[in-house]
Write a protein that holds these residues in place. Sequence first.
Motif, PDB file in Angstrom:
ATOM      1  N   GLN A 259      -5.677   7.946   9.734  1.00 31.69           N
ATOM      2  CA  GLN A 259      -6.633   6.743   9.737  1.00 31.69           C
ATOM      3  C   GLN A 259      -7.700   6.850   8.722  1.00 31.69           C
ATOM      4  OE1 GLN A 259      -7.387   5.825  13.999  1.00 31.69           O
ATOM      5  NE2 GLN A 259      -6.093   7.394  14.588  1.00 31.69           N
ATOM      6  N   SER A 260      -8.075   7.909   8.174  1.00 29.60           N
ATOM      7  CA  SER A 260      -9.358   7.722   7.530  1.00 29.60           C
ATOM      8  C   SER A 260      -8.660   7.292   6.187  1.00 29.60           C
ATOM      9  CB  SER A 260      -9.818   9.155   7.348  1.00 29.60           C
ATOM     10  OG  SER A 260     -10.570   9.538   8.300  1.00 29.60           O
ATOM     11  N   GLU A 261      -7.561   7.807   5.767  1.00 31.74           N
ATOM     12  CA  GLU A 261      -6.903   7.423   4.325  1.00 31.74           C
ATOM     13  C   GLU A 261      -6.766   5.811   4.582  1.00 31.74           C
ATOM     14  OE1 GLU A 261      -4.943   8.705   0.829  1.00 31.74           O
ATOM     15  OE2 GLU A 261      -6.791   9.022   1.764  1.00 31.74           O
ATOM     16  N   ILE A 262      -6.294   5.177   5.440  1.00 30.65           N
ATOM     17  CA  ILE A 262      -6.036   4.020   5.662  1.00 30.65           C
ATOM     18  C   ILE A 262      -7.145   2.981   5.408  1.00 30.65           C
ATOM     19  CG2 ILE A 262      -5.226   2.136   7.308  1.00 30.65           C
ATOM     20  CD1 ILE A 262      -3.038   3.883   8.311  1.00 30.65           C
ATOM     21  N   GLU A 263      -8.406   3.615   6.316  1.00 37.22           N
ATOM     22  CA  GLU A 263      -9.567   2.910   6.057  1.00 37.22           C
ATOM     23  C   GLU A 263     -10.236   2.914   4.717  1.00 37.22           C
ATOM     24  OE1 GLU A 263     -13.802   2.552   8.555  1.00 37.22           O
ATOM     25  OE2 GLU A 263     -12.644   4.481   8.781  1.00 37.22           O
ATOM     26  N   ARG A 264      -9.832   4.121   4.010  1.00 42.29           N
ATOM     27  CA  ARG A 264     -10.549   4.240   2.781  1.00 42.29           C
ATOM     28  C   ARG A 264      -9.871   3.389   1.681  1.00 42.29           C
ATOM     29  NH1 ARG A 264      -9.330   7.176  -1.900  1.00 42.29           N
ATOM     30  NH2 ARG A 264      -7.371   8.237  -0.791  1.00 42.29           N
TER      31      ARG A 264
ATOM     32  N   TYR B 132      -9.103 -10.735   5.709  1.00 45.01           N
ATOM     33  CA  TYR B 132      -7.965 -10.555   4.838  1.00 45.01           C
ATOM     34  C   TYR B 132      -7.044  -9.585   5.601  1.00 45.01           C
ATOM     35  CZ  TYR B 132     -10.026  -6.199   2.607  1.00 45.01           C
ATOM     36  OH  TYR B 132     -10.481  -5.102   2.459  1.00 45.01           O
ATOM     37  N   ASN B 133      -6.035  -9.316   5.449  1.00 45.80           N
ATOM     38  CA  ASN B 133      -5.147  -8.473   6.223  1.00 45.80           C
ATOM     39  C   ASN B 133      -4.300  -7.508   5.237  1.00 45.80           C
ATOM     40  OD1 ASN B 133      -2.006  -8.229   7.181  1.00 45.80           O
ATOM     41  ND2 ASN B 133      -3.186  -8.197   8.895  1.00 45.80           N
ATOM     42  N   ILE B 134      -4.121  -6.321   5.822  1.00 48.58           N
ATOM     43  CA  ILE B 134      -3.422  -5.335   4.944  1.00 48.58           C
ATOM     44  C   ILE B 134      -2.240  -4.663   5.731  1.00 48.58           C
ATOM     45  CG2 ILE B 134      -3.336  -3.540   3.248  1.00 48.58           C
ATOM     46  CD1 ILE B 134      -6.433  -3.829   3.211  1.00 48.58           C
ATOM     47  N   GLN B 135      -1.042  -4.634   5.214  1.00 47.39           N
ATOM     48  CA  GLN B 135       0.105  -3.894   6.069  1.00 47.39           C
ATOM     49  C   GLN B 135       0.399  -2.733   5.087  1.00 47.39           C
ATOM     50  OE1 GLN B 135       3.212  -6.470   6.955  1.00 47.39           O
ATOM     51  NE2 GLN B 135       2.021  -7.915   7.600  1.00 47.39           N
ATOM     52  N   PHE B 136       0.362  -1.643   5.943  1.00 46.15           N
ATOM     53  CA  PHE B 136       0.609   0.010   5.322  1.00 46.15           C
ATOM     54  C   PHE B 136       1.929   0.257   6.001  1.00 46.15           C
ATOM     55  CE2 PHE B 136      -3.865  -0.534   5.464  1.00 46.15           C
ATOM     56  CZ  PHE B 136      -4.317  -0.138   4.260  1.00 46.15           C
ATOM     57  N   VAL B 137       2.615   1.392   5.118  1.00 41.17           N
ATOM     58  CA  VAL B 137       3.668   2.057   5.801  1.00 41.17           C
ATOM     59  C   VAL B 137       3.292   3.543   5.645  1.00 41.17           C
ATOM     60  CG1 VAL B 137       5.139   2.050   3.974  1.00 41.17           C
ATOM     61  CG2 VAL B 137       6.207   2.269   6.099  1.00 41.17           C
ATOM     62  N   LEU B 138       3.747   4.563   6.720  1.00 43.66           N
ATOM     63  CA  LEU B 138       3.346   5.793   6.359  1.00 43.66           C
ATOM     64  C   LEU B 138       4.991   6.320   6.500  1.00 43.66           C
ATOM     65  CD1 LEU B 138       1.688   8.476   6.771  1.00 43.66           C
ATOM     66  CD2 LEU B 138       1.857   8.300   9.475  1.00 43.66           C
TER      67      LEU B 138
END
Length: 1010
Positions: free
Chosen positions: A788-793, A808-814
């Motif tokens: 979660q910290s990595e995503i926020e960073r 704005y919107n960002i989509q990530f994949v883990l």
Amino acid sequence: MWDKQKVLVIGSGPIVIGQAAEFDYSGTQACQALREAGCEVILMNSNPATIMTDPSTADHVYIEAMTLEKATAIIEQDRPSHLLATVGGQTALNLAMSLEEAGVLEQYGVELLGTSLETIRDGEDRERFKQKMIELAQPLPESQTIESLAELEEFMAVHGVPLVIRPAFTLGGTGGGIAVTKDEARLLAQNGLQASPISQCLVEVSIAGYKEVEYEVMRDSADTTIIVCNMENIDPVGVHTGDSVVFAPIQSISDRMNQQLRTEARKIVSHLGVIGGCNIQFAIHPTEERYFVIEVNPRVSRSSALASKATGYPIAKLATRLALGERLDDCINPVTKETMASFEPTMDYITAKVPCFPFDLFTGSNRTLGTQMKATGESMAMGKTLEEALQKAWRGAGVEQSPLYPTWMKTAESDELWKEVMAPTDRRLLAMLALLDRKETTVESLVEQTKVQALFVKVLQRLVDQQQKIDLTDESSLKQTKMMGFTDEQIALLTGVSAVEIEHLRKEKGILPVYHMIDTCAGEFKSATPYFYGNWSGQTEVTASTKKKVAVIGAGPIRIGQGIEFDYCSVHAVRALQASGYETIMINNNPETVSTDFEVADRLYVEPLTLEDVMHVLEAEDCQDVLVQFGGQTGIALASGLENAGYHLLGTTADVIDQMEDRERFYQFLDDIGIDRIPGQEVATHEQMTEVATTIGYPVMIRPSYVIGGKGMHIIHDQEQLETIVSELAFPVLVDAYLQGKEIEVDCITDGTTTYVPILMEQLERAGVHSGDSTMILPPVSLSATVQSEIERFAQMIGQRMDYKGAYNIQFVLHDDQVYVLEINPRASRTLPIVAKVTGQPILQWAVQAAVGQAVALPTEQTQLDFHAVKTPVFSTLKLQGVDPKTGPVMRSTGETLQWTTDGLALERFIFDETTKRHLTTRDIIVAGADTEAFGTSVALDETIDWAQCAIFYSHVIEEKASREAALAAGVQVLTEPELAHYHLQAIEKSPYAVKPLHTWTEPIKEEVK
């Protein structure tokens, strides 16, 4: 009298085909009217994307499942004195009737406002309605109410086919249709009885081919009635009115017939005892002056929203005041502020409505139109001629006109075009244009074969003829062409001259658009209502102010992939700008929405959202600043053209948008700032695509740039499958590695220096399922603090380097414990209203302040919640034959609901309304398809399954498409992802949570932010 009285307003729940944004508009208007009367308003609605469920709309907002249990709990807790159920569509009516039948209204002393439940039953129950019309000696088609297939057989033995099947108490014609054969009748009746909550259908002899008209009527308790608006479908009876092109006022019937139907409409609403708004549909014989009554909706409806916007007469607001006991001649018309609401509106222009369909997303779907609605939204336009209004509505709906009809029709075989005409499909009128243009048919032949009125076919012929008449040296010829709705771009295609040259030529000749006011009274009384439409004749009624101003670009019609959430964002953008001292100009063409309520912005323009039309408005208003980031992909698509024309985009530039949307540039951006991304490459040819896919390794994702709703996306598992989609691709496309990991989404606000990440959203289903179709849990339940910290960073790094201000919107994949960025959307997103409501923070206000360059005191840390919210996608796949309900990269859902839970597990994910509750609680079979046999106490899929006894079907292999469609038709919930099946097994062990108003969830957050 009404001071401090508590009124419960029931909304319509999630957006589905047949019940869309029009009830956000009507519900919001109703709440406003009630509060103005001094009432304390309690609101129940499960749709988090609406203005209606905004905390500012009502005193107590409950975002809850639309079930009897939840409604009962709200009544028990808040003890309303009254209930308003006629502004929430079929969902609200059905729920109100369930409350009465369960004795809840009587137990708690709750009175119904406005139209009584008895009247509602008279309109909705097919047999009771028939008897009421017989009492009035109103002509009806030969019909019989059935509750079994045996009764259908008896009716067919006497009357044969074709027949129309109309289920009772359903919306958008759900479960019904026209049966040409007896087998079709049996199948439709079986589905209709299943779809009807009272297991009842009306079977009637088909009158397909009659012309269909509608009358919007208002009646008060003193029996004063007025006709607000009348409307005429271009398509004859047989095509659902929601799927037909519509003109208002009626164009093709005689004044004598119109006066007769006005009289009959008044008799009907009076006999039924309707209080407020009512919609009546009539069928008129194609050549004789005789009619049938089709149906009556004793509530505000889709047509009410269209009638309100077409005339400027706010039906829902005034219907609410009538429900409170006021009379029409007590109410001031809020448009003129001089005349009374008992004055019938007058139109000195023509309004056209063109429906929008989702077929472009689903290439294999059946485009044939019938009595079951398939459109997701609609475009509205006004003009002085039929041709102008129609062409403006067409381009507002995104219909390709090259120059009059889509490019493929120019070279299509005649048989292919005739199939579109005779089926009919959503492309019928365009195919008729093509056939007329190619001189392969005549007006008379088309009238005979389609039953479309000659007046409307002649409109098409005049458009075809005008193409040949354009003379750029003749001022009157050019002006006549503009008055028939042709754009500069269309004229350029027809004359071989550039659109820029056409524009210069026009201006030299003084041919400029003018803007007229929609004032309900055709200019008879003075009106200051700033509600305008553009045309090419007369004097303009717009005088540009000298105030600092901003134009907000709306989102246009509701579509799969771009829904009511962008109307929420647009309305909040207007409010935030007004609070900051700006004059606001709203440009939008969706008649269903709150943003096209003339009381929202300082000035409202109902115009197509094309570059040419938008620039005409900006020129008329002398407005240089434009906000595009709250209108979804519609606004983004205009960015480059507006900037090139010298307009200033607030918070962004066209280059930044292109950098995020163009996949090659997007990947370069991520590489430059050192953020991991999925391996991928843009390719220009089939050979390149094959080579890159082999190098990356299967599975791969194939997708174009600049898409919304996942249009054109494919997950490919091998070379053989790759070859099967080549014909569908338009190069260049991007080839990405497909990582089957966990998808996470964030909505961010940045002022260019500070970036705020309010909350993380975890997608339950695998990556590769479109985020709009996924179950989202806020905040996450399975992500480590490190992730979660990595995503926020990463989100903050992007905000600092993107040269962008706003939302704005960002989509990530883990994947394998590594976080990758999937995409960045430089605009407000589908989930922004949900984040705003779950966190209770003024996120839209902050975003707008940032976009206009004001100082914003953004929080520095994520919102901490002691609960979870669960977003549930809701689908309308049953209405779209040939569309597989299996989720994937192409979005299929039309709406969503929101649930609350302490641990992320919400039973309401599967019980979000009375229908889903009934099917889950009265059926005891769970069916497991291939590879899901281990899920719970399920039975294996085979040919003997009785879907009517099944509650859930787990199915995620492609080969089970036919079984999924059969299950859907029987009301079964089909879960097509293993993760969702696991979640279901855990959630059904949970008890429903206790109802709580929205502010009690978010109050602790607000205190923390202070």
